[in-house]
Design a protein around this motif. Sequence first.
Motif, PDB file in Angstrom:
ATOM      1  N   ALA A  92      66.958 115.498 -52.246  1.00  0.00           N
ATOM      2  CA  ALA A  92      67.391 116.450 -51.222  1.00  0.00           C
ATOM      3  C   ALA A  92      66.398 117.598 -51.162  1.00  0.00           C
ATOM      4  CB  ALA A  92      68.779 116.989 -51.543  1.00  0.00           C
ATOM      5  N   VAL A  93      66.567 118.423 -50.149  1.00  0.00           N
ATOM      6  CA  VAL A  93      65.916 119.727 -50.135  1.00  0.00           C
ATOM      7  C   VAL A  93      66.857 120.694 -50.830  1.00  0.00           C
ATOM      8  CG1 VAL A  93      64.980 121.588 -48.722  1.00  0.00           C
ATOM      9  CG2 VAL A  93      64.692 119.195 -47.999  1.00  0.00           C
ATOM     10  N   TYR A  94      66.335 121.396 -51.812  1.00  0.00           N
ATOM     11  CA  TYR A  94      67.137 122.326 -52.593  1.00  0.00           C
ATOM     12  C   TYR A  94      66.823 123.755 -52.149  1.00  0.00           C
ATOM     13  CZ  TYR A  94      68.811 118.683 -55.677  1.00  0.00           C
ATOM     14  OH  TYR A  94      69.456 117.579 -56.185  1.00  0.00           O
ATOM     15  N   TYR A  95      67.879 124.510 -51.934  1.00  0.00           N
ATOM     16  CA  TYR A  95      67.771 125.886 -51.474  1.00  0.00           C
ATOM     17  C   TYR A  95      68.424 126.827 -52.477  1.00  0.00           C
ATOM     18  CZ  TYR A  95      67.120 123.620 -46.903  1.00  0.00           C
ATOM     19  OH  TYR A  95      66.691 122.843 -45.853  1.00  0.00           O
ATOM     20  N   CYS A  96      67.814 127.969 -52.703  1.00  0.00           N
ATOM     21  CA  CYS A  96      68.534 129.007 -53.423  1.00  0.00           C
ATOM     22  C   CYS A  96      69.034 130.036 -52.411  1.00  0.00           C
ATOM     23  CB  CYS A  96      67.684 129.667 -54.496  1.00  0.00           C
ATOM     24  SG  CYS A  96      66.345 130.690 -53.908  1.00  0.00           S
ATOM     25  N   ALA A  97      70.101 130.695 -52.781  1.00  0.00           N
ATOM     26  CA  ALA A  97      70.734 131.655 -51.896  1.00  0.00           C
ATOM     27  C   ALA A  97      71.310 132.803 -52.707  1.00  0.00           C
ATOM     28  CB  ALA A  97      71.835 130.971 -51.088  1.00  0.00           C
ATOM     29  N   ALA A  98      71.413 133.951 -52.060  1.00  0.00           N
ATOM     30  CA  ALA A  98      71.909 135.152 -52.729  1.00  0.00           C
ATOM     31  C   ALA A  98      73.013 135.791 -51.916  1.00  0.00           C
ATOM     32  CB  ALA A  98      70.773 136.155 -52.919  1.00  0.00           C
ATOM     33  N   LYS A  99      74.002 136.303 -52.604  1.00  0.00           N
ATOM     34  CA  LYS A  99      75.060 137.057 -51.944  1.00  0.00           C
ATOM     35  C   LYS A  99      75.453 138.240 -52.825  1.00  0.00           C
ATOM     36  CE  LYS A  99      79.334 135.942 -51.764  1.00  0.00           C
ATOM     37  NZ  LYS A  99      79.919 136.986 -52.621  1.00  0.00           N
ATOM     38  N   PHE A 100      75.751 139.333 -52.180  1.00  0.00           N
ATOM     39  CA  PHE A 100      76.202 140.505 -52.908  1.00  0.00           C
ATOM     40  C   PHE A 100      77.642 140.291 -53.330  1.00  0.00           C
ATOM     41  CE2 PHE A 100      75.669 144.737 -54.256  1.00  0.00           C
ATOM     42  CZ  PHE A 100      76.900 145.373 -54.111  1.00  0.00           C
ATOM     43  N   GLY A 101      77.926 140.601 -54.566  1.00  0.00           N
ATOM     44  CA  GLY A 101      79.303 140.501 -55.022  1.00  0.00           C
ATOM     45  C   GLY A 101      79.576 139.229 -55.784  1.00  0.00           C
ATOM     46  N   SER A 102      80.784 138.723 -55.631  1.00  0.00           N
ATOM     47  CA  SER A 102      81.273 137.636 -56.470  1.00  0.00           C
ATOM     48  C   SER A 102      80.681 136.286 -56.089  1.00  0.00           C
ATOM     49  CB  SER A 102      82.798 137.575 -56.403  1.00  0.00           C
ATOM     50  OG  SER A 102      83.215 137.364 -55.072  1.00  0.00           O
ATOM     51  N   LEU A 103      80.753 135.382 -57.022  1.00  0.00           N
ATOM     52  CA  LEU A 103      80.237 134.034 -56.840  1.00  0.00           C
ATOM     53  C   LEU A 103      81.203 133.213 -55.997  1.00  0.00           C
ATOM     54  CD1 LEU A 103      78.218 131.787 -57.643  1.00  0.00           C
ATOM     55  CD2 LEU A 103      79.614 131.434 -59.686  1.00  0.00           C
ATOM     56  N   THR A 104      80.666 132.379 -55.129  1.00  0.00           N
ATOM     57  CA  THR A 104      81.474 131.476 -54.324  1.00  0.00           C
ATOM     58  C   THR A 104      80.685 130.211 -54.043  1.00  0.00           C
ATOM     59  OG1 THR A 104      82.649 131.202 -52.221  1.00  0.00           O
ATOM     60  CG2 THR A 104      80.693 132.572 -52.190  1.00  0.00           C
ATOM     61  N   THR A 105      81.400 129.141 -53.754  1.00  0.00           N
ATOM     62  CA  THR A 105      80.730 127.891 -53.371  1.00  0.00           C
ATOM     63  C   THR A 105      80.544 127.801 -51.861  1.00  0.00           C
ATOM     64  OG1 THR A 105      82.824 126.701 -53.185  1.00  0.00           O
ATOM     65  CG2 THR A 105      81.761 126.714 -55.348  1.00  0.00           C
ATOM     66  N   ASN A 106      81.066 128.759 -51.135  1.00  0.00           N
ATOM     67  CA  ASN A 106      81.020 128.751 -49.675  1.00  0.00           C
ATOM     68  C   ASN A 106      79.657 129.187 -49.171  1.00  0.00           C
ATOM     69  OD1 ASN A 106      81.385 129.009 -46.951  1.00  0.00           O
ATOM     70  ND2 ASN A 106      82.939 130.606 -47.076  1.00  0.00           N
ATOM     71  N   GLU A 107      78.910 128.284 -48.567  1.00  0.00           N
ATOM     72  CA  GLU A 107      77.545 128.601 -48.156  1.00  0.00           C
ATOM     73  C   GLU A 107      77.515 129.705 -47.107  1.00  0.00           C
ATOM     74  OE1 GLU A 107      75.485 125.780 -45.514  1.00  0.00           O
ATOM     75  OE2 GLU A 107      77.247 124.499 -45.708  1.00  0.00           O
ATOM     76  N   TYR A 108      78.560 129.825 -46.311  1.00  0.00           N
ATOM     77  CA  TYR A 108      78.572 130.817 -45.237  1.00  0.00           C
ATOM     78  C   TYR A 108      78.740 132.241 -45.764  1.00  0.00           C
ATOM     79  CZ  TYR A 108      78.964 126.671 -42.402  1.00  0.00           C
ATOM     80  OH  TYR A 108      78.720 125.459 -41.829  1.00  0.00           O
ATOM     81  N   ALA A 109      79.072 132.366 -47.028  1.00  0.00           N
ATOM     82  CA  ALA A 109      79.217 133.693 -47.640  1.00  0.00           C
ATOM     83  C   ALA A 109      77.895 134.237 -48.152  1.00  0.00           C
ATOM     84  CB  ALA A 109      80.228 133.639 -48.776  1.00  0.00           C
ATOM     85  N   TYR A 110      76.861 133.408 -48.178  1.00  0.00           N
ATOM     86  CA  TYR A 110      75.578 133.838 -48.718  1.00  0.00           C
ATOM     87  C   TYR A 110      74.754 134.530 -47.638  1.00  0.00           C
ATOM     88  CZ  TYR A 110      76.551 131.587 -53.103  1.00  0.00           C
ATOM     89  OH  TYR A 110      77.116 131.260 -54.313  1.00  0.00           O
ATOM     90  N   ASP A 111      74.106 135.603 -48.050  1.00  0.00           N
ATOM     91  CA  ASP A 111      73.393 136.445 -47.098  1.00  0.00           C
ATOM     92  C   ASP A 111      71.923 136.076 -46.943  1.00  0.00           C
ATOM     93  OD1 ASP A 111      75.286 138.794 -48.847  1.00  0.00           O
ATOM     94  OD2 ASP A 111      75.668 138.298 -46.741  1.00  0.00           O
ATOM     95  N   TYR A 112      71.306 135.594 -48.000  1.00  0.00           N
ATOM     96  CA  TYR A 112      69.874 135.337 -47.983  1.00  0.00           C
ATOM     97  C   TYR A 112      69.593 133.937 -48.505  1.00  0.00           C
ATOM     98  CZ  TYR A 112      69.971 140.401 -47.684  1.00  0.00           C
ATOM     99  OH  TYR A 112      70.239 141.698 -47.300  1.00  0.00           O
ATOM    100  N   TRP A 113      68.586 133.309 -47.896  1.00  0.00           N
ATOM    101  CA  TRP A 113      68.237 131.930 -48.222  1.00  0.00           C
ATOM    102  C   TRP A 113      66.736 131.787 -48.384  1.00  0.00           C
ATOM    103  CZ3 TRP A 113      71.774 127.966 -48.848  1.00  0.00           C
ATOM    104  CH2 TRP A 113      73.102 128.266 -48.514  1.00  0.00           C
ATOM    105  N   GLY A 114      66.351 130.910 -49.315  1.00  0.00           N
ATOM    106  CA  GLY A 114      64.968 130.520 -49.415  1.00  0.00           C
ATOM    107  C   GLY A 114      64.628 129.446 -48.409  1.00  0.00           C
ATOM    108  N   GLN A 115      63.375 129.049 -48.393  1.00  0.00           N
ATOM    109  CA  GLN A 115      62.913 128.056 -47.414  1.00  0.00           C
ATOM    110  C   GLN A 115      63.197 126.636 -47.857  1.00  0.00           C
ATOM    111  OE1 GLN A 115      61.000 129.414 -49.678  1.00  0.00           O
ATOM    112  NE2 GLN A 115      59.805 127.703 -50.495  1.00  0.00           N
TER     113      GLN A 115
END
Length: 123
Positions: A92-115
């Motif tokens: 697969a293509v693997y992406y890292c993502a960052a979100k302020f605050g608590s951890l979640t599995t919900n991708e739509y909660a993440y604010d920033y994404w790598g390429q």
Amino acid sequence: QVQLVESGGGLVQAGGSLRVSCAASGRTFSSYAMGWFRRAPGKEREFVAGITWSGGTTYYADSVKGRFAISRDNAKNTVFLQMNSLKPEDTAVYYCAAKFGSLTTNEYAYDYWGQGTQITVSS
């Protein structure tokens, strides 16, 4: 603002190991929960692993539990994903993502994404 850059992807044989890294810019990296997601060909993007801002709590998808390990080094603004016992279905293509605050599995909660970085596991 946080910028994320993944590295370390590539081609590996089934059963092998690989470690991918995600370098973050910005002075508030330690305030963000971090996640790794992946998108396989023809499939939706899915959660793989996540880690809280302190590194004290981690969470994994069932499909990778016991094989993958997420960690972070806040002094170096970097999060890692160690992948062992790789299977062709991990391709697969693997992406890292960052979100302020608590951890979640919900991708739509993440604010920033790598390429993204491509990982291919051959059988």
